[in-house]
Structure formats: structure tokens, C-alpha cells
Enzyme design. Structure first.
Site, short mmCIF file in Angstrom:
data_model
loop_
_atom_site.label_atom_id
_atom_site.label_comp_id
_atom_site.label_asym_id
_atom_site.label_seq_id
_atom_site.Cartn_x
_atom_site.Cartn_y
_atom_site.Cartn_z
N GLY A 27 0.79 -1.23 0.00
CA GLY A 27 0.00 0.00 0.00
C GLY A 27 0.81 1.27 0.00
CB SER A 28 4.19 2.25 -1.17
OG SER A 28 4.19 1.94 -2.55
CG ASN A 29 1.25 3.84 -5.70
OD1 ASN A 29 1.68 4.96 -5.96
ND2 ASN A 29 1.69 2.75 -6.30
NE ARG B 289 -10.72 -13.72 -13.28
CZ ARG B 289 -9.57 -13.55 -12.63
NH1 ARG B 289 -9.48 -12.58 -11.73
NH2 ARG B 289 -8.54 -14.33 -12.86
CG ASN C 4 -4.11 -0.28 -12.33
OD1 ASN C 4 -3.93 -0.55 -11.14
ND2 ASN C 4 -3.41 -0.86 -13.29
CG HIS D 64 1.47 -1.23 -15.56
ND1 HIS D 64 1.34 -2.50 -15.02
CD2 HIS D 64 2.40 -1.34 -16.56
CE1 HIS D 64 2.13 -3.33 -15.68
NE2 HIS D 64 2.79 -2.65 -16.61
CG ASP E 3 -1.70 -3.63 -16.83
OD1 ASP E 3 -2.28 -3.08 -15.88
OD2 ASP E 3 -0.87 -4.55 -16.68
#
Length: 226
Positions: free
Chosen positions: A13-15, A66, A108, A110, A146
Site C-alpha cells: 500500500g505505498s501508493n 470473478r 489504476n 502500472h 493494463d
């Protein structure tokens, strides 16, 4: 009124921390209503608890598809009144169930310059390929991994001695700069999707070229307050 978001993560969770720090510094006008993980031991959950942010764990192994999993996530996210979803190292492929619940509101980040080197090993794949530049990309999420329209990218040099770990560390510090910026633009309603392209309203025309003492980098569209 702040723009309300939910953050999805699977790891450290650094972002997420970069978003929390920017919010606490008054640079990011969002209210992080929820941090949700598919892994109960994800350290990002502890980061959220320390910041007083509600957390939830939804294990994907408890669901037969999913789509069922995403249906439960949507329920919880809506329960916390989030308007957008910020993926911060969430190691799951998102289905249209979630995308349709938050149209053009799922972001997101990447660790490569998309469309090159998608997938979970972007930094290592770039280093192994011998690229001279690499970086990170914030993009809208669509049904392909992505693949969605690109919002902002940061570029760093890559060197012959690099492997995925060393190149990834150089990229990570830039992730922490551009992700809060992209989320702020989303919160301000300044992102317009035009086909494959994203227009950032009222953005500058020249990229940011910076050196923070740890190395040079370039960001386009240019950074504002981050």
C-alpha cells in the site's frame, strides 16, 4: 464537498500512503472512504487503520466467479458512499460488474510505460528487455488488463545494471508523485476521455522535467502541486 473514493489493494500500500499523505497535506481534495483488500495480511490495511480509514477484506477464494466477487465489492464500496475506485496494487482482474458500477471512475497505476510491458512483472520485463527509459502510467481501467486510456506517465532512465528490483525502486518514487496528481484531476472533473486519448482540462502544454536529488525524471502532462 470532498470527492469520495475507495482504494483497492493487495500488498504494502505505498501508493495508498502517497494518497493519504497528499490528502493530509491539503493537496488532494478527496475523502478516502474505504480501503478494501483481497488479502487479510496486506500491510496497506494497517496504513489505512493508522489514518483512521475504514477497511474491508473480501477474499476472492470465497466466491465461485470473478463477477460474484466484484458484485460483493460494489456492494461494500457503495455502502461507504465512494464515487470512484482507485486501484493501488490490487492483484485482481476487474470485470464489467465493477466497471459498469463506476463508469470512467476506476483508475489504476502500472510500473511501466504502457502499452509496453503490461502484466505483473512490468519492471522486470522492461529491465530484461534492455530498455533505455522506463516509468509508470496512470490509466483508466477497462475490460482488458493494463489497457485503458492513459492519463499521465512519468519517465526515468534505465541502465544496463538494472534488474526489476532496482528499476522498480526508481519507478516507485515517481508513482507516488503522479498517482495523487491523476486522482486530483479526477476529483476536479478535469479528465475527458476522447477515444483512446485522455484530455486533462486546463493542463500545461510542456512536460515537467525535474531532478529531486535521486535522479532526473519527466512527467507528462505536467505536475501541478505534486
Amino acid at each position: 464537498m470532498s470527492f469520495c473514493v475507495a482504494v483497492l489493494l493487495s500488498g504494502s500500500g505505498s501508493n495508498l500512503q502517497s494518497l493519504i499523505d497528499a490528502t493530509q497535506a491539503g493537496k488532494l481534495d478527496v475523502d478516502i472512504r474505504l480501503v478494501l483488500s483481497n488479502k487479510p495480511d496486506a500491510y496497506g490495511l494497517e496504513r489505512a487503520r493508522k489514518a483512521g480509514i475504514p477497511t474491508a477484506v473480501v477474499s476472492h477464494t470465497d466466491f465461485s466467479s470473478r463477477e460474484e466477487y466484484d458484485t460483493e465489492m460494489v456492494r461494500i464500496i457503495r455502502e461507504h458512499q465512494a464515487e470512484a475506485v482507485i486501484m493501488a496494487g490490487f492483484m485482481r482482474i476487474i470485470t464489467p460488474v465493477l466497471l459498469n458500477a463506476f463508469p470512467n471512475k476506476v483508475l489504476n497505476i502500472h510500473p511501466a510505460l504502457l502499452p509496453s510491458f503490461p502484466g505483473v512483472h512490468g519492471q522486470g520485463d522492461a529491465a530484461d528487455h534492455g530498455v533505455r527509459f522506463s516509468g509508470c502510467t496512470v490509466h483508466f481501467v477497462d475490460a482488458k488488463m493494463d489497457n485503458g486510456p492513459i492519463i499521465i506517465q512519468a519517465v526515468v532512465p534505465a541502465f544496463n545494471k538494472d534488474d526489476g528490483e532496482s528499476l522498480g525502486a526508481r519507478i516507485l518514487r515517481l508513482e507516488h508523485r503522479i498517482y495523487p496528481q491523476a486522482v486530483q484531476w479526477l476529483a476536479q472533473g478535469r479528465l475527458e476521455i476522447q477515444g483512446r486519448k485522455v484530455v486533462v482540462l486546463d493542463a500545461g502544454n510542456q512536460p515537467s522535467v525535474c531532478d529531486d536529488g535521486q535522479g532526473a525524471y519527466m512527467v507528462n502532462p505536467p505536475l501541478e502541486d505534486f
